[in-house]
Design an enzyme around this catalytic site. Structure first.
Site, PDB file in Angstrom:
ATOM      1  N   ASP A 141      -1.667   7.236   5.819  1.00  0.00           N
ATOM      2  CA  ASP A 141      -2.704   6.274   5.440  1.00  0.00           C
ATOM      3  C   ASP A 141      -2.931   5.373   6.648  1.00  0.00           C
ATOM      4  OD1 ASP A 141      -4.200   4.148   4.523  1.00  0.00           O
ATOM      5  OD2 ASP A 141      -2.818   3.565   2.925  1.00  0.00           O
ATOM      6  N   TRP A 171       0.837  -1.214   0.000  1.00  0.00           N
ATOM      7  CA  TRP A 171       0.000   0.000   0.000  1.00  0.00           C
ATOM      8  C   TRP A 171       0.859   1.246   0.000  1.00  0.00           C
ATOM      9  CZ3 TRP A 171      -4.135  -1.351  -2.023  1.00  0.00           C
ATOM     10  CH2 TRP A 171      -4.804  -2.519  -1.652  1.00  0.00           C
ATOM     11  N   LYS A 175     -11.834  -1.223   6.547  1.00  0.00           N
ATOM     12  CA  LYS A 175     -10.906  -2.035   7.336  1.00  0.00           C
ATOM     13  C   LYS A 175     -11.283  -2.058   8.824  1.00  0.00           C
ATOM     14  CE  LYS A 175      -8.384  -3.256   3.840  1.00  0.00           C
ATOM     15  NZ  LYS A 175      -7.475  -2.305   3.217  1.00  0.00           N
TER      16      LYS A 175
END
Ligand SMILES: *Cc1c(COP(=O)(O)O)cnc(C)c1O
Length: 350
Positions: free
Chosen positions: A166, A98, A190
């Site tokens: 993030d 990511w 998430k």
């Protein structure tokens, strides 16, 4: 009753699923899905969701709470575009898939990316040192929890530069000092709610300061902030369900209590991985994630039996990501410690 260790979309409290389902059928006489997002009923939902984010994370004055579509993946582009300043340079930490995605999108919008810390040399199984933070850049970006590799930053990075993070896979899992960040962003699915909304916690000071010549209206955070996150049709189901989940989180002691539960769950599983000679952890020591625990079998010959055992125990979502192999137990807020006990018992049985 299945035990959901899936990495995302996440498990949510049963109560939240029930209330969300009810609202799809009847939300003041209509379905939540058919009402106008500009109706007073939905405006109230948006405002409550925003104020619950502020309450849960103790967000100081001077920040806007936005729910935008496109996932954290579009967030990679949005944060890079909105934080671009005269230098057109940024410092990024590469801690895996990511993080790399964020780096690629920053490059794509024309930022000169300085990857000043990386753990790529060992397949991202540790958190690299952040001692060499560059100073000649517009901002610093990192990924607080590495969902795929099972590593997590224990502390916020120390820098005077604008800091972007993030937090897709560990937001609301523990307290965080929001004042240290200029933008925090996180895909809802998430640890917050259903896919669809991406949460942005944005310092108002940074809005409208980009030097990028390329700035589509939808990607400019200022436009979203000016319209109270209602510039266009927001993902109403995701926002409503996230709001329900935040109510639930706060009613259960907030992020402080969630952290205690998450630490207890993680300890239970890591202790078993370390104790049981049949298993080994993919990550060691202080870099271990409390949210996504990656581990492997010592001996591949045990694979079929172990897979059979956990499947029989109604455990789902345990298969590791292909970049690490083995197993990954994702233990988001709503996963109960009883589910972790079921997994640990299966490991003992092997
Ligand atoms: C899942 C994930 C993403 C991608 O999120 P989308 O909302 O699917 O775009 C980005 N960053 C992290 C840390 C993730 O876990």
């Amino acid at each position: 009753m299945k035990h959901n260790f899936g990495a995302g979309p996440c498990i949510l409290p049963q109560d939240v699923f029930k209330q969300a389902a009810d609202a799809v059928l009847n939300f003041n006489g209509l379905s939540l899905l058919e009402i106008s997002h500009r109706s007073p009923d939905f405006v109230k939902v948006m405002e409550e969701a925003q104020s619950l984010v502020k309450e849960a994370l103790n967000v100081p004055e001077g920040y806007s709470i936005l729910f935008i579509q496109g996932g954290a993946s579009l967030g990679f582009t949005i944060v890079a575009l909105n934080m671009m300043r005269d230098k057109k340079k940024a410092g990024y930490i590469n801690t895996g898939t990511w993080a790399k995605g964020a780096i690629n999108e920053a490059k794509a919008v024309g930022i000169d990316v300085n990857i000043f810390a990386t753990s790529e040399d060992n397949n991202f199984n540790y958190i690299p040192s952040t001692d060499n933070i560059p100073t000649d850049v517009d901002f610093i970006h990192y990924t607080s929890n590495n969902t795929i590799f099972g590593t997590q930053f224990q502390d916020v990075i120390e820098t005077d530069l604008p800091l972007i993070c993030d937090m897709s896979s560990d937001i609301f899992s523990k307290p965080v000092d929001v004042s240290k960040f200029d933008i925090i962003y996180a895909g809802a699915q998430k640890n917050l709610g259903p896919a669809g909304a991406t949460l942005y916690i944005v310092k108002d000071e940074i809005l409208g300061k980009s030097t990028s010549e390329f700035m589509p209206k939808y990607l400019n955070l200022k436009n979203h902030a000016d319209k109270g996150s209602m510039m266009n049709t927001p993902p109403v189901f995701s926002i409503y369900t996230s709001m329900l989940n935040l109510r639930n989180l706060i009613a259960n002691g907030g992020v402080e209590a969630a952290q205690e539960r998450n630490e207890a769950k993680a300890k239970l599983l890591y202790d078993e991985i370390d104790r049981n000679p049949k298993f080994k952890a993919a990550v060691s020591g202080k870099d271990r994630s409390l949210m996504n625990i990656t581990f492997l079998l010592e001996n591949d010959a045990d694979k079929n039996r172990f897979d059979q055992l956990w499947n029989d125990a109604e455990i789902v979502g345990l298969k590791g990501h292909r970049s690490v192999g083995g197993y990954r137990a994702s233990m988001y807020n709503a996963l109960k410690i009883e589910s972790v006990e079921v997994l640990v018992n299966v490991m003992k049985e092997l």
